[in-house]
Design an enzyme around this catalytic site. Structure first.
Site, PDB file in Angstrom:
ATOM      1  N   TYR A 142       9.715 -15.623   6.383  1.00 42.93           N
ATOM      2  CA  TYR A 142       9.922 -16.382   7.624  1.00 42.93           C
ATOM      3  C   TYR A 142      10.783 -17.621   7.389  1.00 42.93           C
ATOM      4  O   TYR A 142      11.525 -18.039   8.264  1.00 42.93           O
ATOM      5  CB  TYR A 142       8.576 -16.839   8.197  1.00 42.93           C
ATOM      6  CG  TYR A 142       7.941 -15.879   9.160  1.00 42.93           C
ATOM      7  CD1 TYR A 142       7.597 -14.597   8.767  1.00 42.93           C
ATOM      8  CD2 TYR A 142       7.667 -16.269  10.473  1.00 42.93           C
ATOM      9  CE1 TYR A 142       6.995 -13.727   9.650  1.00 42.93           C
ATOM     10  CE2 TYR A 142       7.067 -15.404  11.360  1.00 42.93           C
ATOM     11  CZ  TYR A 142       6.738 -14.134  10.949  1.00 42.93           C
ATOM     12  OH  TYR A 142       6.147 -13.269  11.827  1.00 42.93           O
ATOM     13  N   LYS A 189       2.156  -6.011  -1.640  1.00 40.46           N
ATOM     14  CA  LYS A 189       2.982  -4.838  -1.935  1.00 40.46           C
ATOM     15  C   LYS A 189       3.429  -4.996  -3.388  1.00 40.46           C
ATOM     16  O   LYS A 189       4.628  -5.050  -3.704  1.00 40.46           O
ATOM     17  CB  LYS A 189       4.161  -4.788  -0.942  1.00 40.46           C
ATOM     18  CG  LYS A 189       4.977  -3.522  -0.989  1.00 40.46           C
ATOM     19  CD  LYS A 189       4.278  -2.296  -0.401  1.00 40.46           C
ATOM     20  CE  LYS A 189       5.085  -1.056  -0.660  1.00 40.46           C
ATOM     21  NZ  LYS A 189       4.371   0.192  -0.354  1.00 40.46           N
ATOM     22  N   ASP A 221       0.651  -1.027   3.087  1.00 42.98           N
ATOM     23  CA  ASP A 221       0.726   0.235   3.844  1.00 42.98           C
ATOM     24  C   ASP A 221      -0.651   0.897   3.908  1.00 42.98           C
ATOM     25  O   ASP A 221      -1.078   1.388   4.958  1.00 42.98           O
ATOM     26  CB  ASP A 221       1.796   1.183   3.268  1.00 42.98           C
ATOM     27  CG  ASP A 221       1.786   1.265   1.745  1.00 42.98           C
ATOM     28  OD1 ASP A 221       1.030   0.505   1.104  1.00 42.98           O
ATOM     29  OD2 ASP A 221       2.524   2.105   1.197  1.00 42.98           O
ATOM     30  N   ASP A 245       1.333 -11.280   9.797  1.00 45.08           N
ATOM     31  CA  ASP A 245       1.761 -11.181  11.194  1.00 45.08           C
ATOM     32  C   ASP A 245       1.496  -9.768  11.705  1.00 45.08           C
ATOM     33  O   ASP A 245       0.945  -9.569  12.789  1.00 45.08           O
ATOM     34  CB  ASP A 245       3.257 -11.519  11.289  1.00 45.08           C
ATOM     35  CG  ASP A 245       3.763 -11.435  12.714  1.00 45.08           C
ATOM     36  OD1 ASP A 245       3.070 -11.966  13.602  1.00 45.08           O
ATOM     37  OD2 ASP A 245       4.821 -10.822  12.936  1.00 45.08           O
ATOM     38  N   ASP A 249      -1.894  -8.377  14.247  1.00 46.81           N
ATOM     39  CA  ASP A 249      -1.733  -7.760  15.575  1.00 46.81           C
ATOM     40  C   ASP A 249      -2.440  -6.400  15.602  1.00 46.81           C
ATOM     41  O   ASP A 249      -3.087  -6.035  16.585  1.00 46.81           O
ATOM     42  CB  ASP A 249      -0.252  -7.564  15.922  1.00 46.81           C
ATOM     43  CG  ASP A 249       0.284  -8.714  16.764  1.00 46.81           C
ATOM     44  OD1 ASP A 249      -0.277  -9.823  16.673  1.00 46.81           O
ATOM     45  OD2 ASP A 249       1.261  -8.493  17.507  1.00 46.81           O
TER      46      ASP A 249
HETATM   47  C1  IPM Z   1       2.329 -15.053  15.721  1.00 50.73           C
HETATM   48  C2  IPM Z   1       3.632 -14.755  16.434  1.00 50.73           C
HETATM   49  C3  IPM Z   1       4.719 -15.627  15.830  1.00 50.73           C
HETATM   50  C4  IPM Z   1       4.899 -15.191  14.390  1.00 50.73           C
HETATM   51  C5  IPM Z   1       6.060 -15.589  16.589  1.00 50.73           C
HETATM   52  C6  IPM Z   1       5.871 -15.992  18.045  1.00 50.73           C
HETATM   53  C7  IPM Z   1       7.110 -16.429  15.923  1.00 50.73           C
HETATM   54  O1  IPM Z   1       3.937 -13.408  16.388  1.00 50.73           O
HETATM   55  O2  IPM Z   1       1.864 -16.201  15.792  1.00 50.73           O
HETATM   56  O3  IPM Z   1       1.789 -14.143  15.097  1.00 50.73           O
HETATM   57  O4  IPM Z   1       5.613 -14.219  14.108  1.00 50.73           O
HETATM   58  O5  IPM Z   1       4.311 -15.843  13.527  1.00 50.73           O
HETATM   59 MG    MG Z   2       2.463 -12.208  15.501  1.00 47.27          MG
END
Ligand code: IPM
Ligand code: MG
Length: 371
Positions: A142, A189, A221, A245, A249
């Site tokens: 990042y 990884k 993975d 990240d 999710d």
């Molecule tokens: C999160 C989001 C952020 C990230 C974006 C909005 C930059 O997806 O907080 O997980 O990738 O960290």
């Molecule tokens: Mg995110």
């Protein structure tokens, strides 16, 4: 207790969900004799519209001088669909994380029996699911060097980690495991990446300081697969920025609703609390967004102030709404309650206005039914 809280309502549904959290924080302050003062500031598309910058200096200043930050959501479709946009709302959030050194992002994943039917997983796989992800937030790909060649035909994103960056979050994850079921899983990884091998070495070396914690290692993975196949095996997951990240999710949908999950980003001094959902622009201003992710983030904020009784009360109120079917449209598209009503119910519960037995007929009046 006297505290100053920076409030960043942000984009899309951010303002309306954050407003419910502030209402509940006010109720907590009143009931428990605390004094919370709020300082509102701008970030994201909202800040670009008003100031030209996704993160005005004033916001950094206010956040640095507050005891905690409550943030709503970030993002707007007009930037998502424009790869040439010079400024993007998300840059604001990344810069804020870096400026405040919020190096650990903490996302608890819990399941609620009232939402089981919404989970993409089978009920038998949901039993005993209760884990927490520690995602490194200010390093890795990042924040590495980014470059697009002059001819526009090749690009670089560099991934770098140093041992200090790894160790400081690893300590937090080990300590969290000690307070939980004493299991730590490093997701990496290491069969391919040098940075991952450094993570593995650092975690192995630290393990001797936390002998009561069992450590295991999973390639990302495989971890992505295990989170779906057998999520109950996890207690604390530790991972780097990008993997975190993605898997957070993935993990967030297990509970059945993305709208419910809170998060904390902590560093050396500052701490920021935000729901993990996005800005959901289609729902903005309609009073239909789920405020529980933000309200549970406010509970994490109170935990951060060591106001655990207050935080527990908020969680109890949230469970009470779910168990009684007081839910927003994302959970029940037919019989649903508005964002504002859920906030009001939780606030009433917290202040003791709703006794053990619910005055069902009064609450029914606030329901919206689509026929
Ligand atoms: C999160 C989001 C952020 C990230 C974006 C909005 C930059 O997806 O907080 O997980 O990738 O960290
Ligand atoms: Mg995110």
């Amino acid at each position: 207790m006297k505290k100053t809280i920076a409030i960043i309502e942000g984009d899309g549904i951010g303002p309306e969900v954050t407003r419910q959290s502030v209402r509940i924080l006010n109720t907590i302050a009143e009931s428990f004799n605390h004094e919370f003062s709020y300082r509102y500031c701008l970030m994201g598309a909202d800040a670009i519209d008003k100031t030209g910058s996704p993160l005005p200096d004033e916001t950094i200043d206010i956040c640095l001088n507050s005891d905690a930050i409550l943030f709503g959501a970030i993002g707007h479709p007009k930037y998502d669909n424009d790869p040439n946009a010079k400024v993007r709302p998300e840059q604001g959030l990344l810069k804020l994380r870096k400026s405040l050194q919020l190096f650990a992002n903490i996302r608890p994943v819990a399941t609620y029996s009232a939402l089981q039917h919404l989970s993409p997983l089978k009920a038998k796989n949901l039993e005993g699911v209760d884990f927490i992800i520690y995602r490194e937030l200010t390093g890795g790909i990042y924040f590495g060097k980014k470059e697009l060649s002059e001819d526009g035909l090749s690009a670089i994103d560099e991934c770098t980690y140093n041992i200090t960056e790894i160790e400081r979050i690893a300590h937090l994850a080990f300590q969290a495991a000690q307070k939980r079921r004493k299991k730590l899983t490093l997701v990496d990884k290491a069969n391919v990446l040098e940075t991952s091998r450094l993570w593995r070495k650092a975690v192995k070396d630290l393990a001797s300081q936390y002998e009561d914690v069992t450590v295991d290692f999973l390639f990302v993975d495989n971890a992505a697969m295990q989170i779906i196949l057998n999520p109950a095996q996890f207690d604390v997951i530790l991972t780097e920025n990008m993997f975190g990240d993605i898997i957070s999710d993935e993990a967030s949908v297990i509970s059945g609703s993305l709208g419910l999950l809170p998060s904390a980003s902590i560093g050396n001094g500052s701490a920021l609390f935000e729901p993990i959902h996005g800005s959901y622009p289609q729902a903005a201003g309609k009073d239909i967004a789920n405020p529980l992710g933000s309200i549970l983030s406010a509970a994490m904020l109170l935990d951060h102030f060591e106001l655990n009784e207050e935080a527990t009360l908020i969680r109890e109120a949230v469970n009470w709404t779910l168990q009684n079917g007081f839910v927003t449209k994302d959970i029940d598209p037919v019989n649903f309650y508005f964002t504002n009503t859920i906030g009001e119910l939780i606030s009433d519960y917290v202040s003791g206005k709703i006794p053990g037995s619910v005055k069902q007929e009064n609450i029914e009046l606030r329901k919206s039914t689509i026929i």
